[in-house]
Structure formats: structure tokens, C-alpha cells
Design a protein around this motif. Structure first.
Motif, short mmCIF file in Angstrom:
data_model
loop_
_atom_site.label_atom_id
_atom_site.label_comp_id
_atom_site.label_asym_id
_atom_site.label_seq_id
_atom_site.Cartn_x
_atom_site.Cartn_y
_atom_site.Cartn_z
N THR A 80 0.84 -1.19 0.00
CA THR A 80 0.00 0.00 0.00
C THR A 80 0.88 1.24 0.00
N MET A 81 0.68 2.07 -0.99
CA MET A 81 1.50 3.27 -1.13
C MET A 81 0.61 4.50 -1.28
N ALA A 82 1.15 5.65 -0.88
CA ALA A 82 0.40 6.89 -0.95
C ALA A 82 0.86 7.74 -2.13
N LEU A 83 -0.08 8.42 -2.75
CA LEU A 83 0.22 9.47 -3.72
C LEU A 83 -0.40 10.77 -3.20
N PRO A 84 0.26 11.91 -3.39
CA PRO A 84 -0.26 13.16 -2.84
C PRO A 84 -1.46 13.72 -3.60
N SER A 85 -1.70 13.23 -4.81
CA SER A 85 -2.83 13.71 -5.59
C SER A 85 -3.28 12.62 -6.54
N ASP A 86 -4.50 12.76 -7.03
CA ASP A 86 -5.01 11.77 -7.97
C ASP A 86 -4.21 11.83 -9.27
N PRO A 87 -3.88 10.68 -9.86
CA PRO A 87 -3.07 10.70 -11.07
C PRO A 87 -3.79 11.21 -12.31
N GLY A 88 -5.11 11.27 -12.27
CA GLY A 88 -5.83 11.68 -13.48
C GLY A 88 -5.78 10.57 -14.51
N THR A 89 -5.72 10.93 -15.78
CA THR A 89 -5.69 9.89 -16.81
C THR A 89 -4.44 9.03 -16.66
N LEU A 90 -4.61 7.73 -16.88
CA LEU A 90 -3.48 6.80 -16.83
C LEU A 90 -3.02 6.40 -18.22
N ASP A 91 -3.57 7.04 -19.25
CA ASP A 91 -3.07 6.80 -20.61
C ASP A 91 -1.62 7.27 -20.66
N PRO A 92 -0.65 6.34 -20.78
CA PRO A 92 0.75 6.73 -20.62
C PRO A 92 1.28 7.63 -21.72
N ALA A 93 0.57 7.70 -22.84
CA ALA A 93 1.00 8.59 -23.92
C ALA A 93 0.37 9.97 -23.81
N MET A 94 -0.50 10.17 -22.81
CA MET A 94 -1.22 11.43 -22.71
C MET A 94 -1.05 12.10 -21.36
N THR A 95 0.01 11.77 -20.63
CA THR A 95 0.25 12.40 -19.33
C THR A 95 1.73 12.60 -19.10
#
Length: 572
Positions: A80-95
Motif C-alpha cells: 500500500t502506497m500513498a500518492l499526494p494527488s489523484d493521477p488523473g488519466t493513466l493513458d501513458p501517452a497522454m500524461t
């Protein structure tokens, strides 16, 4: 980024022989992926190649205390890991957002990986070769997608072609792939050939580190927003945007960095599941690390000190934290170099850096922060504007900005009004730093509005859909060419030169460096970076030493994020 290595092999470990003296909310909707789609027979973007805080190609680690682990490796666990914000789109070519890149590293593999020493190791490709215009990759046999279907050379070529096609407006264009690059599968083989339209000094790693999605994802790009159709070690099984994401390790995954395979000696302790929790408050994340409810969290603020004091295990990376950008679009006061220089002189950058990093940062020495660096040396310090409030006021006056009765300057009837944006997800240190900058600029006669922005706001700035005049917006890049599209060339929506920079000296030096393979062009890249600072286009002033703490688990960092294959869980 082992296989048969091409002429650029080991270039990341090379060091520059300097040619000159170094420069001194409503509840989100839950998305559950159906089992028949997610089990695939039973799922990096490489920050190093780029990201926003775009990360790069590796990072030093600190083993910390053995108390962070139990002793015996444990199977069947959830990491279980934390991220400080939502990643949004996970399309790797569009972020190019760091949070998305971290999640995508579990879901989508690149053709090659980078080892700690900068050498290339096998990913989806088993062998490769490249110069500055042509690269060839041969896929490993037996590669499959998250749904169990084969990954084909045509799929890989289509991934590269998608980024290269300007009409798709991928933010990776110009970072990994030059527009107009051609990629094709060689019939009857597992080989892909790539031809760059323009010379690329780091073509092998740029192409080799693109996160690859499967054919069904290419046909239905919308499905990639939730992390489907992957080629990586894990597959997405639950997505609750703004709250948590659950990933399950693939039983059919028999590849990975180098020659390691699932089930081989040394793989004991890999988690069966990964749970990513969105936790914006660092104090909360620190407390959950201490209680054992989190296995990993990156802390940039003062909470890191109490965990370090307890001997908590941590792996560290150096991230760009303070980069001051000035918008040179028509109508912005910062289009005038005199205004940019005066604003930079008005601010005590070392003090701002201390506030922004809670006193744990290091002065910036270059735009590339991620280890192992392809080019070394200090390209920043000698060209930084010195803190001098009197000189700043004088410069504004000579440029025609006269002080009014209310203390705010004006020129040709237009007030010196500025909108300054900063990353709110960094928390209180960034807010305090922004307030100090606001006060310093007010003291020299500017009317300054400050505005915190989250990841979505950063996307708006980079895409040209936000109103701003100055910004703290760090780009933690891994390779010198990755800076080019942000500081030269087309502006949004046709490009990512979001600050409308036109620096002919930088452009000429970068063009020269791009024609030199690997580290051979480092001196030219360094001089190009210095030209940006000398013209006050961008001012990098502080980097953050970012510890990622672990509890009940150990891991390594690369590309300033956790390397999935390195995670090991331990008995309580």
C-alpha cells in the motif's frame, strides 16, 4: 533503459568533459474491471525519459534502518502506497504528471530499462542498437497483454507512431519521440525499426523508454484512462478516482528488467497486490507509515524529519522543486527581459529555496536532476541574477515602469499586474514561498495575485489554457533534449513551449548538440541551458531531496519513483 547493446550503451553513466568553466468533493465513481478482462489468463512511462514534475532515469537510495522490515520475506501481501494527488488519466501517452507515471510503471513496460549505473537492461526488448537517427529493437518472445493476447511488433510500432503524430497532441512528443518519427514492424520477425525525422542524441533511450500499451488500448484510447490493456507486471482491477486504485500482479508475467522472471530465485516477497491511496496531507501519510497502514509514502515537508529521526527506511531521489518560469506571451509584462530580470533580482532565491524545501534542499546545478545523469556539471550558478532590490527597482524604472501614488508601477497606462501560480500539492512550504515572492515583487512595485494549482492546473498551464505571468513549475527531466519542446519551438496548442520562449542562442546550441550521440554533446547542451538562465527565461534555483519512506517493505527508486520489480514485502 541486457541484450545486445548498441553504440549508445552506457551513455547515461558518461560524464561531461567541460569545454568551459562550469556555471556558477462528491464521492467518486468506482470502476471495477471485470475479471475476464483483468486476469489475462488467470497488469514507466519513464519519468526518465520525462515527466512533469517530469522525472528521469534513476535515483540514489538510503537503506535506512533494518527496523523498517521484519526479517523474513513474505509472499501474498498487498503493498500500500500513498500518492499526494489523484493521477488523473493513466493513458501513458497522454500524461506527464508524476503521480500518473508512478501508477503507469506498474501497468505498462518500456522496451528497455536503465540500471543504476546508467546501462541499458532488457524490458520488452531483448536486444537493440541505435545511432542518432535510427533505432532497432527485437522483442522478447512470448510477450502477452494483460488480457492474455500476444503483444506484437505492430502494436509496439503503433505506440511510437501515435506519439510521433502531431494530430494526437501527445505531451510525450518532443520528449520521447520527435514529431514525424517513423516506426515499423519488420514482417516475419520480432523487430521494430524507428527512424527519427531529426537527429536525436539519445534516441535509444528516448524510444526505448516509452511505456507500451497493447493493441486493444490503441484501438480504444479511452479505455487507457483507467489503466487497462497493459504490458507490465500488474493489471488494474479497481479504480476509485480521488481515493484509491487496486492493482493485481499478473501470473503470466515472465519478463521484467534484465533477465529476472516471476518465480525465479530472488523474486520471493513480491506483493500480490498494490493498493495506491490518494493522501494529500503529508502528516497523515507519515502517521500511516508509523502505524504500518502504509508501506510507502514520499514526504517533502517537515514530517520527513521525525521519520528519519526514528531510523525509518527510506530511498531518496533528487527532484526539481524550484524552477521559476516567466510567461513571454504577447500582453504579459514578463515578455520584457528587463521585467523578468528585475523580478528575479527582487527575490532572495536561496531563502525562497529553504522555505520551499523546508530547509532540506540543494541549490540547483542544472535542469536535469535525476540520477544517473547523462550530462553533469553546473550550468546554472554563474548566470543566476544576484539578489539586489535596488537594482531591480532601477531596472524597472529604466524600462519605463513608473511608480504610481499607490506604489504600483505602470507603463503606457498599464499597471504592472502579475498572476503568479505555484504547485499547491506541495503543501504549506509552497504557499509560504509564494507569499514571500508576492511580497518581494510588491516591494518593487508589482501588483501580484498568487494562485495555487494542482496537477490539473499544471496541465492547463502547459497546454496553454491558463492565465499566468510567472510560475513555480518544476520539470524534473532526465535527458537534455527533453527540455527543448518546453523552451523552444511551437507554442500551445501546436507544441509545449508554454512560456512562449524565443531564445535563439539556446535553439542553435541545442540543434548542434542533438546531432552528437549521447554524452558527446553534453558541453553544448550545458551551454544551451546556461543561455536560458542568462536571458532569465527560466530560473532553476533549488532541488529537493525527496525521501520515500517504507514500512514492512523495501524497494528501490528509479525515475524518481518506486520500481515495481524491486518491491519486497517482509513479515510483521
Amino acid at each position: 533503459m541486457s541484450g545486445v547493446q548498441g553504440p549508445d550503451a552506457g551513455e547515461a553513466a558518461a560524464r561531461r568533459p567541460d569545454e568551459r568553466k562550469p556555471k556558477r468533493k462528491p464521492k467518486p465513481k468506482r470502476t471495477t474491471i471485470p475479471a475476464r478482462r483483468r486476469i489475462g489468463g488467470i497488469a514507466a512511462a519513464v519519468v526518465g525519459a520525462a515527466a512533469l514534475t517530469l522525472t528521469g532515469c534513476g535515483g540514489p537510495s538510503n537503506a535506512g534502518s533494518t527496523a523498517a522490515t521484519g526479517g523474513s520475506l513474505a509472499d501474498g501481501r498487498t503493498f500500500t502506497m500513498a500518492l499526494p494527488s489523484d493521477p488523473g488519466t493513466l493513458d501513458p501517452a497522454m500524461t506527464v504528471i508524476a503521480a500518473a507515471i508512478q501508477v503507469d510503471r506498474f501497468l505498462y513496460d518500456p522496451l528497455i530499462h536503465l540500471a543504476k549505473d546508467g546501462s541499458q537492461t532488457a524490458g520488452l526488448a531483448e536486444k537493440w542498437e541505435a545511432d542518432t537517427t535510427t533505432a532497432r529493437f527485437t522483442l522478447r518472445p512470448g510477450l502477452t497483454c494483460a488480457d492474455g493476447t500476444p503483444l506484437t511488433p505492430r502494436d509496439v510500432a503503433a505506440n511510437i507512431a501515435f506519439v510521433a503524430d502531431p494530430k494526437n497532441r501527445s505531451p510525450l512528443a518532443g520528449l520521447y519521440v520527435n514529431p514525424g518519427t517513423k516506426a515499423k514492424a519488420v514482417p516475419g520477425t520480432r523487430e521494430i525499426t524507428v527512424t527519427s525525422k531529426v537527429p536525436d542524441a539519445f534516441l535509444l533511450r528516448d524510444i526505448g523508454m516509452i511505456p507500451i500499451v497493447c493493441g486493444k488500448g490503441l484501438a480504444d484510447r479511452g479505455s487507457l484512462a483507467t489503466g487497462r490493456h497493459g504490458t507490465g507486471m500488474y493489471t488494474m482491477t479497481e479504480a476509485v478516482p480521488g481515493d484509491h486504485y487496486t492493482l493485481t500482479r499478473r501470473e503470466d508475467y515472465t519478463w521484467g528488467p534484465g533477465k529476472r522472471k516471476t518465480g525465479e530465485t530472488g523474486q520471493k516477497g513480491l506483493p500480490d497486490k498494490v493498493r495506491v491511496r490518494v493522501i494529500a496531507n503529508e502528516t497523515t501519510a507519515a502517521n500511516l507509515i508509523l502505524s504500518g497502514e502504509l508501506n510507502a509514502a514520499t514526504l517533502g515537508g517537515p514530517d520527513q524529519q521525525r521519520l528519519i529521526g526514528r531510523g525509518q527506511f527510506h530511498a531518496d531521489s533528487l527532484l526539481a522543486r524550484g524552477e521559476m518560469w516567466f510567461n513571454q506571451a504577447p500582453g504579459s509584462p514578463a515578455r520584457d527581459e528587463s521585467v523578468r530580470r528585475a523580478l528575479a533580482q527582487a527575490v532572495d532565491l536561496p531563502d525562497i529555496g529553504k522555505v520551499l524545501t523546508a530547509g532540506t534542499g540543494k541549490p540547483s546545478q542544472g535542469f536535469m536532476t535525476v540520477e544517473p545523469k547523462a550530462c553533469d556539471g553546473d550550468t546554472i550558478t554563474d548566470d543566476l541574477p544576484a539578489h539586489d532590490v535596488r537594482a531591480a527597482k532601477s531596472l524597472l524604472g529604466k524600462a519605463g515602469w513608473k511608480e504610481n501614488a499607490d506604489g504600483i508601477r505602470a507603463k503606457n497606462g498599464k499597471r504592472l499586474a502579475l498572476t503568479f501560480v505555484y504547485p499547491s500539492q506541495v503543501g504549506q512550504p509552497a504557499s509560504s514561498a509564494a507569499e514571500l515572492i508576492q511580497k518581494a515583487w510588491k516591494d518593487v512595485g508589482a501588483d501580484v495575485t498568487i494562485k495555487g494549482i494542482d496537477n490539473a492546473g499544471a496541465h492547463q498551464v502547459v497546454s496553454g489554457n491558463a492565465s499566468w505571468d510567472a510560475a513555480i513549475l518544476p520539470l524534473g527531466l532526465g535527458l537534455p533534449p527533453q527540455l527543448r519542446p518546453f523552451v523552444s519551438g511551437p507554442t500551445p496548442p501546436d507544441g509545449t513551449n508554454f512560456a512562449h520562449i524565443k531564445n535563439d542562442s539556446y535553439a542553435a546550441l541545442a540543434e548542434k548538440a542533438a546531432r552528437m550521440p549521447g554524452a558527446h554533446g553534453c558541453p553544448a547542451w550545458g551551454r544551451a541551458e546556461s543561455e536560458l538562465v542568462a536571458s532569465v527565461d527560466v530560473i532553476p534555483f533549488v532541488d529537493a531531496v525527496m525521501p520515500t519512506f517504507g514500512a514492512g517493505a523495501r524497494f528501490e527508486l528509479s525515475h524518481a519513483s518506486i520500481t515495481p520489480s524491486s518491491i519486497r514485502m517482509y513479515e510483521d
